[in-house]
Design an enzyme around this catalytic site. Sequence first.
Site, PDB file in Angstrom:
ATOM      1  N   TYR A   1       0.817  -1.213   0.000  1.00 41.51           N
ATOM      2  CA  TYR A   1       0.000   0.000   0.000  1.00 41.51           C
ATOM      3  C   TYR A   1       0.852   1.265   0.000  1.00 41.51           C
ATOM      4  CZ  TYR A   1      -4.429  -2.396   0.944  1.00 41.51           C
ATOM      5  OH  TYR A   1      -5.550  -3.165   0.854  1.00 41.51           O
TER       6      TYR A   1
ATOM      7  N   LYS B   1       3.659 -15.508   2.797  1.00 39.27           N
ATOM      8  CA  LYS B   1       3.908 -16.261   1.556  1.00 39.27           C
ATOM      9  C   LYS B   1       5.421 -16.471   1.478  1.00 39.27           C
ATOM     10  CE  LYS B   1       2.596 -18.017  -2.452  1.00 39.27           C
ATOM     11  NZ  LYS B   1       1.816 -19.264  -2.554  1.00 39.27           N
TER      12      LYS B   1
ATOM     13  N   ASP C   1      -2.105 -19.095   0.978  1.00 39.33           N
ATOM     14  CA  ASP C   1      -3.071 -19.785   0.111  1.00 39.33           C
ATOM     15  C   ASP C   1      -3.807 -20.884   0.877  1.00 39.33           C
ATOM     16  OD1 ASP C   1      -0.598 -21.084   0.189  1.00 39.33           O
ATOM     17  OD2 ASP C   1      -0.483 -21.465  -1.958  1.00 39.33           O
TER      18      ASP C   1
ATOM     19  N   ASP D   1      -6.107  -7.469   4.216  1.00 40.01           N
ATOM     20  CA  ASP D   1      -7.282  -6.867   3.564  1.00 40.01           C
ATOM     21  C   ASP D   1      -8.139  -7.965   2.940  1.00 40.01           C
ATOM     22  OD1 ASP D   1      -8.959  -4.870   2.366  1.00 40.01           O
ATOM     23  OD2 ASP D   1      -7.916  -5.238   0.472  1.00 40.01           O
TER      24      ASP D   1
ATOM     25  N   ASP E   1     -12.038  -9.777   4.375  1.00 44.04           N
ATOM     26  CA  ASP E   1     -13.282  -9.830   3.586  1.00 44.04           C
ATOM     27  C   ASP E   1     -13.717 -11.290   3.437  1.00 44.04           C
ATOM     28  OD1 ASP E   1     -13.365  -7.042   3.138  1.00 44.04           O
ATOM     29  OD2 ASP E   1     -14.010  -7.315   1.062  1.00 44.04           O
TER      30      ASP E   1
HETATM   31  C1  IPM Z   1     -10.340  -1.734   3.882  1.00 44.73           C
HETATM   32  C2  IPM Z   1     -10.444  -1.162   2.494  1.00 44.73           C
HETATM   33  C3  IPM Z   1      -9.275  -0.237   2.230  1.00 44.73           C
HETATM   34  C4  IPM Z   1      -8.001  -1.089   2.291  1.00 44.73           C
HETATM   35  C5  IPM Z   1      -9.311   0.546   0.896  1.00 44.73           C
HETATM   36  C6  IPM Z   1     -10.596   1.303   0.725  1.00 44.73           C
HETATM   37  C7  IPM Z   1      -8.152   1.475   0.768  1.00 44.73           C
HETATM   38  O1  IPM Z   1     -10.562  -2.168   1.542  1.00 44.73           O
HETATM   39  O2  IPM Z   1     -10.271  -0.958   4.846  1.00 44.73           O
HETATM   40  O3  IPM Z   1     -10.344  -2.960   4.036  1.00 44.73           O
HETATM   41  O4  IPM Z   1      -7.656  -1.756   1.312  1.00 44.73           O
HETATM   42  O5  IPM Z   1      -7.363  -1.074   3.348  1.00 44.73           O
HETATM   43 MN    MN Z   2     -10.855  -4.119   2.433  1.00 36.28          MN
END
Ligand code: IPM
Ligand code: MN
Length: 361
Positions: free
Chosen positions: A144, A194, A226, A250, A254
Amino acid sequence: MTTTTETLRLVTLPGDGVGPEVTSAALLVLTAVLRQSPVGLEVAEHPIGGLALDIEGDPLPRSSLDAAMTADAVLLGAVGGPRWDLSEVRPEAGLLRLRSALGVFANLRPVKVWRGGERHSPLRDERLRDTDILFVRELTGGAYFGRPRGVGGMAPNRRGVDTIEYGEAEIQRVAHVAFRLARQRGHHLSSVDKANVLATSGLWREVLTEVGREYTDVKLDHCLVDSFALRLLLEPRQFDVVVTENLMGDILTDEAAALVGTLGVLPSASGGGAGPWLYEPVHGSAPDIAGQGIANPLGAISTIAMLLRLTLLREDLAAAVEGAVGAVIADGPLTPDMGGSAGTGEVTSAVIEKLSTLVTA
Ligand code: IPM
Ligand code: MN
Ligand code: NAD
């Protein structure tokens, strides 16, 4: 900020899409909780993301950053959306600058399957029951922020570059946070990397092992990302605290939303800097449902529990908010992402109603 502080000075950055909808819901809950305590509340709202780009030409205006840096806590909704997908400066850049400026390198993302909440996940109940994982995502390093980055050259020979870079000290500090949290929980830390391919992951693994020598009461496992991604869905109860670098964290958090059935309920809190903690739900601006009044507020409301615990040191109030959220997840009403037909307001009111029976202070 400590329990002796009389007034919590909160900066809100509602942002884009469903961001303002869930931020308002979270504020209603915070106001209701603090009404039962001696702590006062002062709220200052500032622009961030696409909205700030539109009005000030900058996704993180100086005034928003200054306000955030000097607040007791910062509550963010979400940034981004299709309107700005082609813009030269993206709304997301504002959020990354904010995290970096606040120095909040440790992003805590709890994923808890509440009793009665198993049915919201497509995965089988018996695999999910009592799943309780705390992800510690490194937040201010890696791909990032690494340089060089960018796209150069002329079509059809353009090249894009990103750089993943981690210094030893950056890995050490987030490792200490994760080990300390594992010590307060199940004494088990899984580090995800990884290391069979990436140089930064090789260093990550070595540093985690070295830091682990100071925490002999915590069992440390190293997992390749993985196969971890698979095990997270097949055997989530095997994990307690999970620590990983920025990009992997990240993606995996999710994915972990599949365990609870929706991204809409996951909270996060980021700390480690000299200034305030930053509280934000894990989800984004959800452009597909924005403006319809059906965004799930439970993720943003759960960030309030984290704020009560980590900024105000009020474990009792934090537990009350979590109890109310857990009760609503079990009994409803629920928003459409959890199979219900309630709106954001109805779910928020239900949390506040449950709270009134849980807060005794
Ligand atoms: C999160 C989001 C952010 C990230 C984006 C919007 C920059 O996906 O907070 O998980 O990747 O950190
Ligand atoms: Mn995210
Ligand atoms: P998203 O998280 O916005 O949405 C993913 C899916 O989850 C969608 O189906 C959405 O409807 C659903 N969802 C998310 N939050 C919900 C909620 N509270 N209630 C009910 N359903 C919810 O991810 P995306 O669509 O890939 O990204 C949209 C935008 O958000 C992008 O611009 C992205 O960069 C941004 N984003 C911002 C943040 C942040 O500000 N912290 C986090 C992630 C994504």
